[in-house]
Motif scaffolding. Structure first.
Motif, PDB file in Angstrom:
ATOM      1  N   TYR A 110      -3.964  -3.511 -17.337  1.00 55.74           N
ATOM      2  CA  TYR A 110      -2.808  -2.941 -16.648  1.00 55.74           C
ATOM      3  C   TYR A 110      -2.760  -3.404 -15.190  1.00 55.74           C
ATOM      4  CZ  TYR A 110      -6.594   0.264 -15.358  1.00 55.74           C
ATOM      5  OH  TYR A 110      -7.782   0.786 -14.916  1.00 55.74           O
ATOM      6  N   LYS A 111      -1.636  -3.134 -14.543  1.00 58.36           N
ATOM      7  CA  LYS A 111      -1.476  -3.415 -13.120  1.00 58.36           C
ATOM      8  C   LYS A 111      -1.442  -2.092 -12.365  1.00 58.36           C
ATOM      9  CE  LYS A 111       1.376  -7.535 -13.970  1.00 58.36           C
ATOM     10  NZ  LYS A 111       2.694  -8.171 -13.753  1.00 58.36           N
ATOM     11  N   GLU A 112      -1.649  -2.162 -11.057  1.00 62.60           N
ATOM     12  CA  GLU A 112      -1.481  -0.977 -10.221  1.00 62.60           C
ATOM     13  C   GLU A 112      -0.349  -1.223  -9.234  1.00 62.60           C
ATOM     14  OE1 GLU A 112      -5.086   0.657  -8.578  1.00 62.60           O
ATOM     15  OE2 GLU A 112      -5.444   1.653 -10.498  1.00 62.60           O
ATOM     16  N   TYR A 113       0.241  -0.134  -8.771  1.00 57.57           N
ATOM     17  CA  TYR A 113       1.493  -0.231  -8.025  1.00 57.57           C
ATOM     18  C   TYR A 113       1.386   0.484  -6.680  1.00 57.57           C
ATOM     19  CZ  TYR A 113       2.911  -1.695 -12.639  1.00 57.57           C
ATOM     20  OH  TYR A 113       2.972  -2.366 -13.836  1.00 57.57           O
ATOM     21  N   ARG A 114       1.965  -0.157  -5.648  1.00 58.17           N
ATOM     22  CA  ARG A 114       1.962   0.388  -4.293  1.00 58.17           C
ATOM     23  C   ARG A 114       3.405   0.545  -3.830  1.00 58.17           C
ATOM     24  NH1 ARG A 114      -2.308   1.052  -5.904  1.00 58.17           N
ATOM     25  NH2 ARG A 114      -4.356   0.444  -5.089  1.00 58.17           N
ATOM     26  N   LEU A 115       3.741   1.719  -3.320  1.00 55.03           N
ATOM     27  CA  LEU A 115       5.116   2.024  -2.930  1.00 55.03           C
ATOM     28  C   LEU A 115       5.629   1.071  -1.853  1.00 55.03           C
ATOM     29  CD1 LEU A 115       7.482   3.940  -3.409  1.00 55.03           C
ATOM     30  CD2 LEU A 115       6.539   5.453  -1.674  1.00 55.03           C
ATOM     31  N   GLY A 116       4.760   0.683  -0.927  1.00 53.47           N
ATOM     32  CA  GLY A 116       5.170  -0.181   0.176  1.00 53.47           C
ATOM     33  C   GLY A 116       5.593  -1.575  -0.240  1.00 53.47           C
ATOM     34  N   ASP A 117       5.329  -1.941  -1.499  1.00 51.68           N
ATOM     35  CA  ASP A 117       5.705  -3.280  -1.964  1.00 51.68           C
ATOM     36  C   ASP A 117       7.184  -3.386  -2.313  1.00 51.68           C
ATOM     37  OD1 ASP A 117       3.080  -4.033  -1.712  1.00 51.68           O
ATOM     38  OD2 ASP A 117       2.584  -3.757  -3.836  1.00 51.68           O
ATOM     39  N   TYR A 118       7.887  -2.249  -2.380  1.00 48.18           N
ATOM     40  CA  TYR A 118       9.276  -2.247  -2.848  1.00 48.18           C
ATOM     41  C   TYR A 118      10.252  -2.088  -1.679  1.00 48.18           C
ATOM     42  CZ  TYR A 118       7.032  -2.012  -7.341  1.00 48.18           C
ATOM     43  OH  TYR A 118       6.247  -2.322  -8.426  1.00 48.18           O
ATOM     44  N   SER A 119      11.529  -2.306  -1.954  1.00 50.74           N
ATOM     45  CA  SER A 119      12.545  -2.313  -0.894  1.00 50.74           C
ATOM     46  C   SER A 119      12.610  -0.951  -0.201  1.00 50.74           C
ATOM     47  CB  SER A 119      13.918  -2.670  -1.465  1.00 50.74           C
ATOM     48  OG  SER A 119      14.453  -1.604  -2.206  1.00 50.74           O
ATOM     49  N   ASN A 120      12.938  -0.972   1.084  1.00 50.87           N
ATOM     50  CA  ASN A 120      13.008   0.256   1.882  1.00 50.87           C
ATOM     51  C   ASN A 120      14.045   1.229   1.321  1.00 50.87           C
ATOM     52  OD1 ASN A 120      11.020  -0.604   3.668  1.00 50.87           O
ATOM     53  ND2 ASN A 120      12.498  -1.619   5.009  1.00 50.87           N
ATOM     54  N   TRP A 121      15.154   0.697   0.818  1.00 52.24           N
ATOM     55  CA  TRP A 121      16.221   1.551   0.281  1.00 52.24           C
ATOM     56  C   TRP A 121      15.711   2.348  -0.910  1.00 52.24           C
ATOM     57  CZ3 TRP A 121      18.947   2.346  -4.217  1.00 52.24           C
ATOM     58  CH2 TRP A 121      20.126   3.094  -4.102  1.00 52.24           C
ATOM     59  N   LEU A 122      15.003   1.685  -1.819  1.00 49.10           N
ATOM     60  CA  LEU A 122      14.455   2.377  -2.983  1.00 49.10           C
ATOM     61  C   LEU A 122      13.371   3.371  -2.564  1.00 49.10           C
ATOM     62  CD1 LEU A 122      14.185  -0.524  -5.606  1.00 49.10           C
ATOM     63  CD2 LEU A 122      15.775   1.409  -5.644  1.00 49.10           C
ATOM     64  N   GLN A 123      12.556   2.991  -1.588  1.00 51.67           N
ATOM     65  CA  GLN A 123      11.504   3.895  -1.117  1.00 51.67           C
ATOM     66  C   GLN A 123      12.091   5.199  -0.577  1.00 51.67           C
ATOM     67  OE1 GLN A 123       8.252   2.313   1.316  1.00 51.67           O
ATOM     68  NE2 GLN A 123       8.875   0.252   0.734  1.00 51.67           N
ATOM     69  N   LYS A 124      13.178   5.089   0.180  1.00 49.39           N
ATOM     70  CA  LYS A 124      13.799   6.289   0.748  1.00 49.39           C
ATOM     71  C   LYS A 124      14.322   7.222  -0.342  1.00 49.39           C
ATOM     72  CE  LYS A 124      15.186   4.189   5.133  1.00 49.39           C
ATOM     73  NZ  LYS A 124      16.327   3.732   5.966  1.00 49.39           N
TER      74      LYS A 124
END
Length: 273
Positions: A110-124
């Motif tokens: 499996y992979k692991e995921y970090r929130l900071g890797d995604y676009s700012n709009w989606l993060q908000k």
């Protein structure tokens, strides 16, 4: 005698009207039967879509087949706005999903995921407490983690580490590999002693409680965004195909509108008997 373009617009809108009936019915059914936040979230958009399709298809059907030019003009205006909106959404979807991907781990399926890797709009969007509470409820209702626990109940540690987990399973159902917890099963891990300092803040949010797990972790939000990214790209491709179809229908509708005006001018120019 109706012209070909009028007939085509009439047929297409009759089919659309028939499709709108079960969509509207599904929305009303959800409104009366919805028991979870996830189902309640869907009811209003489904009803709105059903009503929209019904009204627009009726306008196109009556405008094309009954020669009512103002209805056909209204239908073409809505179609034009829909084409513009779909085009803008397609571009937007490609832009906001262009960034972010799961991180490959050595000797892991499996992979692991970090929130900071995604676009700012989606993060908000996912960092909003109001939004996340609803999303979290939907994830729990989907039983993604309980199904994972059932499917891997007899897995050893090596077998579990080789599993190809989805982004939601990896982000929400297990702690990050950074935490160093001891595996018991997919959703149960022995944590380190109290007071341990972690580099990853998600480690302190992990709970073996089946209603908690890592649902409030940044990795869970990132897993959701990775899932959204994949789905939105598929939707964007479908939108391109749908846009081509809408443009063709709009062009045929313009021909039907021209026919209505020509027919009206013809009958006006005829001398009275």
């Amino acid at each position: 005698m109706f012209r070909l373009s009028n007939n085509l617009v009439g047929i297409l809108n009759f089919v659309t009207f028939l499709l709108s009936v079960p969509i509207l019915g599904a929305g009303i059914w959800l409104a009366n039967r919805a028991s979870t936040d996830c189902e309640k979230f869907l009811e209003k958009p489904v009803i709105a879509l059903g009503v929209f399709l019904m009204v627009v298809s009726l306008a196109g059907l009556l405008g094309a087949c009954c020669g009512i030019s103002w209805l056909l003009w209204l239908y073409l205006l809505v179609m034009f706005l829909l084409i513009v909106l779909l085009f803008c959404f397609t571009i937007f979807a490609f832009v906001v999903t262009n960034k972010g991907a799961g991180r490959v781990l050595s000797d892991r399926g499996y992979k692991e995921y970090r929130l900071g890797d995604y676009s700012n709009w989606l993060q908000k969007r996912v960092n909003s407490t109001k939004n996340w509470n609803k999303i979290r409820s939907c994830i729990i209702d989907s039983k993604v983690c309980s199904n994972l626990a059932d499917d891997t109940a007899n897995d050893s540690l090596d077998q579990f580490l080789a599993e190809h987990l989805s982004s939601l399973q990896s982000g929400c159902c297990k702690p990050s590999d950074d935490c160093g917890f001891t595996y018991v099963n997919a959703t149960t891990w022995t944590t380190l002693p109290a007071g341990t300092v972690y580099n990853n803040p998600d480690c302190t949010l992990w709970s073996n409680d089946k209603n908690q797990l890592c649902y409030n972790c940044q990795s869970c939000k990132a897993g959701l965004l990775d899932n959204i990214k994949s789905d939105w790209k598929k939707v964007a491709v479908v939108n391109i195909i749908f846009l081509v179809f809408l443009i063709i229908v709009y062009s045929v509708g313009c021909c039907a509108f021209r026919n209505n005006r020509e027919d009206r001018a013809f009958w006006k120019s005829r001398p009275y008997p």
